[in-house]
Design an enzyme around this catalytic site. Structure first.
Site, short mmCIF file in Angstrom:
data_model
loop_
_atom_site.label_atom_id
_atom_site.label_comp_id
_atom_site.label_asym_id
_atom_site.label_seq_id
_atom_site.Cartn_x
_atom_site.Cartn_y
_atom_site.Cartn_z
N THR A 181 34.15 30.90 44.13
CA THR A 181 34.68 32.25 44.32
C THR A 181 35.61 32.25 45.52
OG1 THR A 181 34.06 34.58 44.29
CG2 THR A 181 32.86 33.16 45.84
N CYS B 100 34.59 40.50 51.13
CA CYS B 100 33.41 40.42 50.24
C CYS B 100 32.44 39.35 50.75
CB CYS B 100 33.82 40.07 48.82
SG CYS B 100 34.71 41.38 47.99
N HIS C 162 28.67 37.76 44.10
CA HIS C 162 29.88 38.13 44.84
C HIS C 162 29.90 39.66 44.89
CE1 HIS C 162 34.53 37.61 45.28
NE2 HIS C 162 34.16 38.78 45.78
#
Length: 186
Positions: free
Chosen positions: A30, A35, A52
């Site tokens: 990712t 985030c 995530h």
């Protein structure tokens, strides 16, 4: 995505995704700005995964809503439950966390708020963090090998890479505005 050269399957996670596997040939990947990605595994059971999330969420959030996994409170619970469902045990979990950068000049410091939430939530749940790379001002690309517990992390400095982080921040701002609007209607 299958890479024939390495014989590994790359599983890309985006905002709101959670993926758990028992396969040794899968790598979870990712890209994070503000985030957070939580990587967790039970090395004894041979199961691990990653999520995530974009914003902390509320402790009393309903985690069965369509977009609930976008919020940390639901995303972390979802990851732990999926690992336990696949044979893992909560007391054996190894937790590694990444992201939470303040990658734009916004005064909201969303990344810092995500990190604060994450530390507090995991402490309340009795889940110690064994490795982390949190905060700062740069986005990150994370590759996680769940059955090995290995993480490869790269901080992104190129202009194109920073665009990803800025897109995440704009999405977070829209979500926060939407949440504020919904609360003011009640």
């Amino acid at each position: 995505l299958f890479d024939p050269e390495s014989a590994l399957t790359l599983v890309k996670l985006f905002v709101g995704d959670c993926y758990v596997t028992t396969r040794a040939d899968e790598v979870l990947m990712t890209v994070l700005g503000s985030c957070i990605a939580v990587c967790a595994r039970d090395p004894d059971a041979g199961v691990g995964g990653m999520n995530h999330f974009i914003l902390p969420g509320e402790e009393n959030s309903l985690c069965d809503a369509k977009d609930a996994a976008r919020y940390g409170v639901c995303a972390i619970r979802q990851l732990i439950e999926a690992i336990m469902h696949a044979g893992g045990r909560r007391e054996h979990l190894e937790i590694k966390v990444f992201g939470g950068g303040n990658v734009t000049q916004s005064s909201n410091a969303i990344g810092s708020k995500n990190v604060q939430f994450l530390r507090s939530f995991l402490a309340r749940e009795g889940l110690p963090i064994v490795a982390e790379d949190l905060g700062g001002s740069l986005p990150r690309r994370v590759h996680y090998y769940p059955l090995l517990g290995k993480v490869m992390l790269r901080k992104l400095r190129r202009k194109d890479d920073l665009l990803i982080a800025e897109q995440q921040t704009r999405t977070q701002m829209r979500m926060m505005q939407s949440t504020d609007d919904n609360q003011s209607l009640r």
